[in-house]
Enzyme design. Structure first.
Site, short mmCIF file in Angstrom:
data_model
loop_
_atom_site.label_atom_id
_atom_site.label_comp_id
_atom_site.label_asym_id
_atom_site.label_seq_id
_atom_site.Cartn_x
_atom_site.Cartn_y
_atom_site.Cartn_z
N TRP A 134 -9.72 6.30 -0.97
CA TRP A 134 -9.02 5.05 -1.29
C TRP A 134 -7.80 4.86 -0.39
CZ3 TRP A 134 -4.02 3.98 -2.90
CH2 TRP A 134 -3.79 2.66 -3.32
N GLY A 153 -14.07 1.71 -5.14
CA GLY A 153 -13.42 2.46 -6.21
C GLY A 153 -12.09 1.90 -6.66
N ASP A 154 -11.64 0.80 -6.06
CA ASP A 154 -10.34 0.23 -6.41
C ASP A 154 -10.40 -0.43 -7.78
OD1 ASP A 154 -7.56 -0.67 -5.05
OD2 ASP A 154 -8.33 -2.28 -6.32
N VAL A 155 -9.57 0.05 -8.70
CA VAL A 155 -9.59 -0.43 -10.08
C VAL A 155 -9.19 -1.90 -10.17
CG1 VAL A 155 -8.60 -0.12 -12.38
CG2 VAL A 155 -9.16 1.87 -10.99
N LEU A 157 -9.62 -4.27 -7.89
CA LEU A 157 -10.75 -5.09 -7.44
C LEU A 157 -11.82 -5.19 -8.51
CD1 LEU A 157 -11.47 -4.14 -3.71
CD2 LEU A 157 -10.37 -6.19 -4.60
#
Length: 215
Positions: A134, A153-155, A157
């Site tokens: 990330w 994996g960006d929460v 997004l």
């Protein structure tokens, strides 16, 4: 980095993905300042891991006050007590020192990274302790200005995508991004910036749906 609504790349995304296109029209143009110094950028990213933007900014300011110049040479002269005084944990202290050592030894040459593919940049950066995929992806976007990065994996997004496409909060946000990615190809970064901006502007929290936002 300036993203104009009527730029050909943005319009290509808007035409392929009608819902995202509506969100883009509401948000308008974006101006994203790039982090000019790659070493400083990575130090900021390490400091900010698992912290709010405000908390990370406070600690970074204290850190700069103590080291004076954010450079590997000055950082390696600092005592661990100074890192702790700035609010850094032992693990983050070791990460920043490892980065500094690798930059000085040329094991990691941050100033040559713009010559490499995304995959190679990620491989090089993740060789540094505490730098995961990330963090490397954020470096590609906010330091190198790459337009073809999608951080699955960006929460943030994932949360924004679930809101935009009317998915239940318990549904898989990563799977949603994977399904929509083909509509944004190859300009994943542009789509990501608008999804992040929907969070930053409070739309995801204040409006139940895109339809409510458009009322």
């Amino acid at each position: 980095m300036v993203i104009k609504v009527y730029d050909e790349k943005v319009q290509r995304i808007a035409q392929a993905d009608a819902r995202l296109g509506q969100l883009i029209a509401v948000i308008g143009d974006l101006t994203i300042p790039l982090r000019v110094d790659p070493f400083d950028s990575l130090v900021m990213s390490i400091i900010g891991q698992l912290l709010s933007v405000k908390a990370a900014g406070t600690i970074y300011t204290r850190f700069v006050d103590l080291c004076k110049v954010v450079a590997p040479e000055s950082i390696l002269l600092m005592e661990d007590t100074e890192f702790r005084a700035a609010g850094l944990s032992r693990s983050k202290t070791s990460y920043i020192k490892d980065l500094s050592s690798k930059v000085i030894s040329k094991e990691v040459d941050l100033y040559q990274l713009d010559q490499f593919s995304n995959e190679t940049v990620i491989r090089i950066l993740t060789s540094v302790k505490g730098v995961g995929k990330w963090t490397a992806e954020m470096f590609l976007i906010f330091s190198l200005g790459r337009l073809d990065v999608l951080s699955l994996g960006d929460v943030g997004l994932q949360r924004s995508a679930k809101w935009l496409y009317n998915l239940d909060k318990h549904e898989d946000g990563k799977a949603c991004l994977e399904r929509k990615a083909s509509l944004w190809f190859p300009y994943y970064t542009i789509a990501s910036l608008y999804l992040w901006e929907a969070v930053n502007m409070g739309y995801v929290d204040s409006c139940a749906s895109l339809e409510e936002l458009l009322l």
